[in-house]
Design a protein around this motif. Sequence first.
Motif, PDB file in Angstrom:
ATOM      1  N   MET A 766      44.773  50.876  43.141  1.00 61.06           N
ATOM      2  CA  MET A 766      45.051  49.905  41.950  1.00 61.06           C
ATOM      3  C   MET A 766      44.191  48.909  41.824  1.00 61.06           C
ATOM      4  O   MET A 766      43.987  48.184  42.742  1.00 61.06           O
ATOM      5  CB  MET A 766      46.622  49.488  41.707  1.00 61.06           C
ATOM      6  CG  MET A 766      46.807  48.861  40.513  1.00 61.06           C
ATOM      7  SD  MET A 766      48.503  48.356  40.051  1.00 61.06           S
ATOM      8  CE  MET A 766      48.626  46.991  41.336  1.00 61.06           C
ATOM      9  N   LEU A 767      43.619  48.759  40.502  1.00 58.94           N
ATOM     10  CA  LEU A 767      42.927  47.738  40.123  1.00 58.94           C
ATOM     11  C   LEU A 767      43.352  46.778  39.079  1.00 58.94           C
ATOM     12  O   LEU A 767      43.719  47.750  38.067  1.00 58.94           O
ATOM     13  CB  LEU A 767      41.388  48.186  39.915  1.00 58.94           C
ATOM     14  CG  LEU A 767      40.344  47.216  39.492  1.00 58.94           C
ATOM     15  CD1 LEU A 767      39.973  46.624  40.689  1.00 58.94           C
ATOM     16  CD2 LEU A 767      39.196  47.687  38.792  1.00 58.94           C
ATOM     17  N   ALA A 768      43.661  45.745  39.195  1.00 56.63           N
ATOM     18  CA  ALA A 768      44.440  44.747  38.282  1.00 56.63           C
ATOM     19  C   ALA A 768      43.659  43.565  38.149  1.00 56.63           C
ATOM     20  O   ALA A 768      42.980  42.892  38.626  1.00 56.63           O
ATOM     21  CB  ALA A 768      45.881  44.238  38.830  1.00 56.63           C
ATOM     22  N   TYR A 769      43.478  43.275  36.488  1.00 52.08           N
ATOM     23  CA  TYR A 769      42.918  42.259  36.209  1.00 52.08           C
ATOM     24  C   TYR A 769      43.764  41.204  35.383  1.00 52.08           C
ATOM     25  O   TYR A 769      44.501  41.750  34.302  1.00 52.08           O
ATOM     26  CB  TYR A 769      41.514  42.759  35.009  1.00 52.08           C
ATOM     27  CG  TYR A 769      40.761  41.503  34.652  1.00 52.08           C
ATOM     28  CD1 TYR A 769      39.971  40.653  35.536  1.00 52.08           C
ATOM     29  CD2 TYR A 769      41.347  41.140  33.168  1.00 52.08           C
ATOM     30  CE1 TYR A 769      39.215  40.094  34.651  1.00 52.08           C
ATOM     31  CE2 TYR A 769      40.443  40.147  32.560  1.00 52.08           C
ATOM     32  CZ  TYR A 769      39.716  39.535  33.380  1.00 52.08           C
ATOM     33  OH  TYR A 769      39.036  38.182  32.957  1.00 52.08           O
ATOM     34  N   ASN A 770      43.850  40.155  35.592  1.00 52.88           N
ATOM     35  CA  ASN A 770      44.630  39.037  34.919  1.00 52.88           C
ATOM     36  C   ASN A 770      43.743  37.944  34.524  1.00 52.88           C
ATOM     37  O   ASN A 770      43.252  37.202  35.266  1.00 52.88           O
ATOM     38  CB  ASN A 770      45.658  38.581  36.129  1.00 52.88           C
ATOM     39  CG  ASN A 770      46.812  39.421  36.393  1.00 52.88           C
ATOM     40  OD1 ASN A 770      47.669  39.648  35.818  1.00 52.88           O
ATOM     41  ND2 ASN A 770      46.749  40.013  37.645  1.00 52.88           N
ATOM     42  N   ASP A 771      43.664  38.045  33.232  1.00 58.17           N
ATOM     43  CA  ASP A 771      42.579  36.960  32.553  1.00 58.17           C
ATOM     44  C   ASP A 771      43.268  35.581  32.481  1.00 58.17           C
ATOM     45  O   ASP A 771      44.575  35.631  32.132  1.00 58.17           O
ATOM     46  CB  ASP A 771      42.465  37.635  31.259  1.00 58.17           C
ATOM     47  CG  ASP A 771      41.041  36.670  30.481  1.00 58.17           C
ATOM     48  OD1 ASP A 771      41.391  35.963  30.060  1.00 58.17           O
ATOM     49  OD2 ASP A 771      40.073  37.152  30.884  1.00 58.17           O
ATOM     50  N   PRO A 772      42.608  34.753  32.514  1.00 62.94           N
ATOM     51  CA  PRO A 772      43.006  33.228  32.450  1.00 62.94           C
ATOM     52  C   PRO A 772      43.894  32.941  30.967  1.00 62.94           C
ATOM     53  O   PRO A 772      44.510  32.070  30.838  1.00 62.94           O
ATOM     54  CB  PRO A 772      41.916  32.313  32.537  1.00 62.94           C
ATOM     55  CG  PRO A 772      40.942  33.196  33.446  1.00 62.94           C
ATOM     56  CD  PRO A 772      41.256  34.521  32.975  1.00 62.94           C
ATOM     57  N   ASP A 773      43.402  33.797  30.314  1.00 62.63           N
ATOM     58  CA  ASP A 773      44.014  33.695  28.793  1.00 62.63           C
ATOM     59  C   ASP A 773      45.231  34.279  28.654  1.00 62.63           C
ATOM     60  O   ASP A 773      45.665  34.835  27.537  1.00 62.63           O
ATOM     61  CB  ASP A 773      42.778  33.933  27.538  1.00 62.63           C
ATOM     62  CG  ASP A 773      41.709  32.956  27.678  1.00 62.63           C
ATOM     63  OD1 ASP A 773      41.937  31.839  27.849  1.00 62.63           O
ATOM     64  OD2 ASP A 773      40.594  33.588  27.328  1.00 62.63           O
TER      65      ASP A 773
END
Length: 908
Positions: A766-773
Amino acid sequence: MFCQEQSLFKGVVKDFKTNKPLSVFEVEIANTNKQYLFTDPLGRYDLLLPTNVNELVFKSKGYQNLRTTVKKIKSAIIYLKPIEDDHEEFSLLNLTEDQLEDESGEVTNITGIFSASDDVYLNTVGFEFQGVFYSARGLGLNQRAFLLNGVHQNRLYDDRPAWNNWGGVEGIYRTQVVTEPLGASEKTFGGALGVTSLTTRASEYRKGSRVVYARSDRTYQNKVALSHVGSMPNQWYYVVSASRRWGNQGYRTGTFYEANSLMLSVEKYINTKNSFTASFLYTPNRRGMAGAYTHEVYSLKGNSYNGNWGFQHGNKRNARIRTIEEPILLFTHTFKNKDKTRWENSLMLQKGSIGYSRLDYNGGTNPDAAYYQKMPSYWLSRNTVDYENVYRYQQAFFNDGQLDWNSLYQANAEMKAINQNAAYVLYDDKRAESRIQLNSNITQKIKQNGQFNASVEYRTTRSENYAEVLDLLGGIGYLDVASFTLAQSDLNHPNRVVKEGDRFKYNYNINSSSILGFAQVGWKEKKFEWSGALGAFYVHHQREGLYDYENNAEAQGKNKKVSLWAYQAKGELLYKLSGRQLFNFKTAYIQKTPSVKQIFPNARVSNAVLRNLATENLFSNALSYIHRGLNYNLKLTGYYNLQTNVTETGFYFAEGFGTAADDNPNAGDLQNENGLFVQEVLNNINKKYMGLELGTSYNISSSLKLTGVVGLGDYMYSNNPNLLLYTEDVSSAQNLGFVYGVKNLGTTHIKNKKLSVGPQQAFSIMLAYNDPDYWRIRLSVNHFRNSYADIAPIRYTSNFTNEVNGTPIANMNQQLVTLFREQEQLKNFTFINLSGGKSWRLNTGYLSLYWNVQNLLNIQYNTGGFASSRAANYSEQLKEYNRELPLFGNRYFVGNGRTFFTGLYYSF
C-alpha cells in the motif's frame, strides 16, 4: 546523525487526558526537517540533539503535533493533546458489516476487523482484507473475547460475540481497547486472538457532537447518525447516540437492510474516586439474507444472484430474513485511585430474541428457486435425457430463477377451497434469551514497575428455542408434522393445526449458568517486561424439552445437568535489545468448554448429549522480532497453534447409507431409498495452524508512506477424528444401522486435509499519501492464495466404500475413490482498493469526507465453499461423476465485485 556539538534534553511525553506516559512518539527537528523515533515503555527519555536546534515538534498517532522550544525545556513534561479530527476510524467503523455473517445470519469473521491497531499487519487485515474472510492465524471468532464495561459478550450458545447488540452505535469504537493476539488484557484472560474491550462510561468519550451521513452499495445503502457527549454541573456526564442504516438492496439482490441503534448513557461522579454509570443499548435490525450456490447457478445468474426472494405485488420479498432485537441495560460502578487502583463492577440485564425465517412445506414441493430439480443438470441426469426440458429449465432459470410467491399462495388457496390445511407456511426459527451477568475486575499497581489484574464473572442464561408461524400465506392453518417423515411434533397434541403466532415443530429451553475468573501479574524492567495469567471457567447446562416428538424417546422433559470445567494459562516475555530492536515471546494453553450448540447435537428433538464430551484445548505460541527505525518499521512473527478435542456439527440430507437402488427407468426419477436427513457430529478433531506474519512500513517522506504485509499460513486437520450421525429413530434409519437414532461411522481419514478458513496466504502493498492540508489518498494491491472448500467428512469414512453390512462395495475403482476424496483448492485472486478523504477545520468544528472503493477492477472471486454430503457413498458419487453436470456439486460463497463507501462527518 547529529552535529558534533550536542545538547541533552530530558523529558517525559504524556497523554494530556490520562496523564500517562506515551511509549512511542516522534520528534521532528524543525530546522533540519528530519524525524526521529523514540521508544521507552517507562516514559522517560534522554534525547541528544544538535545545539543549534531551537524547536521540536512532538508527534504520536491519534494526537496533535505539539511544538515546543528546546532551550526552555532542558527538563520538562510535554503533553500531547488528542487530535480533534480522528478520520482514521472511518473505515474501521463503517466498512465492517458486509461479509460479517454467514448464510445462517451468524457472525463469521471479525477477528481482523476488530484487531486493527498500530500493528501494521493487523491494521492491514482490518482495513484492506475486508470481504475475503481472511482469518488471522486461521483461528475462529470464538478465540477473541469481547467485553462491554468488562462484561463478556460472547454467547454460551456458540461462543461467538453478540456483535449486533452494539453494532451501529455511533462513537462506541472510539473508546475501544484492543489487545494483540495472546496479549495481556487488564480485564480478562481473553483468547488466542486477544480482547476487544468497549465502554459506555460517558466520561471516557470526547465531548462534542457529531453528525454522519454515509452512502454505500455493500450491506446498506444509507446511514445517518447523530451523537452528543456532554456534561452537567456536579460531575454529571452523558452520551446520546442514535443511528439508522437502511437500504432496499445490498450487493446481493434482495438483501434489504433495516437497522436502528440507540445508546443512552449517564455517569455520575460521587467523588474524585467513585462514579456510577447507567446505560441502555437498543439495536433492533432486520436483514434479507443470501445463499450459497453451485457453479451451475452462478454461471447462469452471476455472482450477485440470490434465490431467497421473489416478486409479490411488484415488490421484492425475501423468505430468509434475520431479525434481532435484544436490548441491554447496564449498570457500572468504577473506583479509581489515581494510577494505583482501578476497580470496576458491572451488572448487565438483557432480554430479547433472534429469529431467522424460512419456508416449510409438508404438503408441497421444495419452493427453493435453485432447487436441484429445477436446474438443467437435473434433466441431464435422468436415465433418458430430456433435452427439451434441459433447454426449458435453463431458460426459465436464466430469465427468472426467483422464489415464486404467487405459486405458494395459489397452492394454499386451492387447499383452502377444499377445506384443507396449507401446503406452505413461512416461519421463524427463534431463540429468545434472557440473561443476567455480574462482573468485577480490578487493577492494582505494584510498586513502580508492577501491576496485578483480576476479575470474576457470573452469568445465568435462559434460552427458549422454538419455531413460530409468521405467515400462513393465505392458508387456513398448518398441520404440525415433520416435513420429511410426517412425524408428530408433539404427541401431547397430535394433528395440531397451528395459526400465525403459534409455536410448532420444536420447542425446548436451555438453562445455563457459568462462573469465570482470572488473575494476572505484569512487571517492567529496563531490559525486560513479562506477564503471566491464570484463568478458570465453570459452566453447566440443562435442556428441557417441551414437546414429545414422535420419533425420539428423549424429546420431552429435563435431562441430567451437564457440568464442565476449563482452565487457561499464558505468559509473555519482552526483551529490549535496544530502544529500536525488541523480541517478544507469547505462549498460552487455553481450554474451552463445548458450546450449547455442540453439547446437544440434536437439540430440537432430543435431550441427548454429545458422546465423548470433553473440553477443547489450544496450545498457542508466537515469537516476534520488532524493529523500530527512524523512517522504517518492521514486525516479523512466527506462530504455531495446536487445537485438540474440537467438535464440528452440520445438518444435511444424504443418500447412500449402503448402495442405493438403481434409478427407476420408467419413472425417470432419482431414488433415495437409503437417504436420511441427519445431524453430523465430527468430534475429537485435532487442528494445526502455523505460519509467519510480516508487517513493515517505510516513510518515503513526511507525507508519503509505503506499507507491506505478508501472511503465510498452513492450516490443516492433524488427526483422523470420529464421525457420528444423528437422525429420527424410525424404521428406515434402523434398517440402515442407526440405533436409537445414532450411528457411529468410526474413523474419518482427513488428516492433512486443509481447513476452510479463507485464504491461508495473503500479500499486500500500500502507498499512502497524507497531505499537510489534511487530505489523503491510499492505494493498495492485495493478493490472496490457498483457499480451500470445506470437505464432506462422510466421504472419508468406511460408509463411503462399504455396504450396510460392512462389506466393500463391489467393482470400486480406487483411482476414482481417491479422486472423489480430493479437496478443491479455490482460485487465487488479486484486487485493488482505493480510498481517500479530506478534512476541514471550520469555525464551529470539523468537517471530514471519507471515500473508499474496494475491488476497483471488479474481480470475481470465491471467499469460500463446501463440498456436498448428499452422495454419502461411492455408488452415489459415481453417478455424480458420470453426469454431464453434477447435481450436487460444491457450493460457494462469492465475494463482492466493485463496491463503494463514502461518508460525510461533521464534529462540533
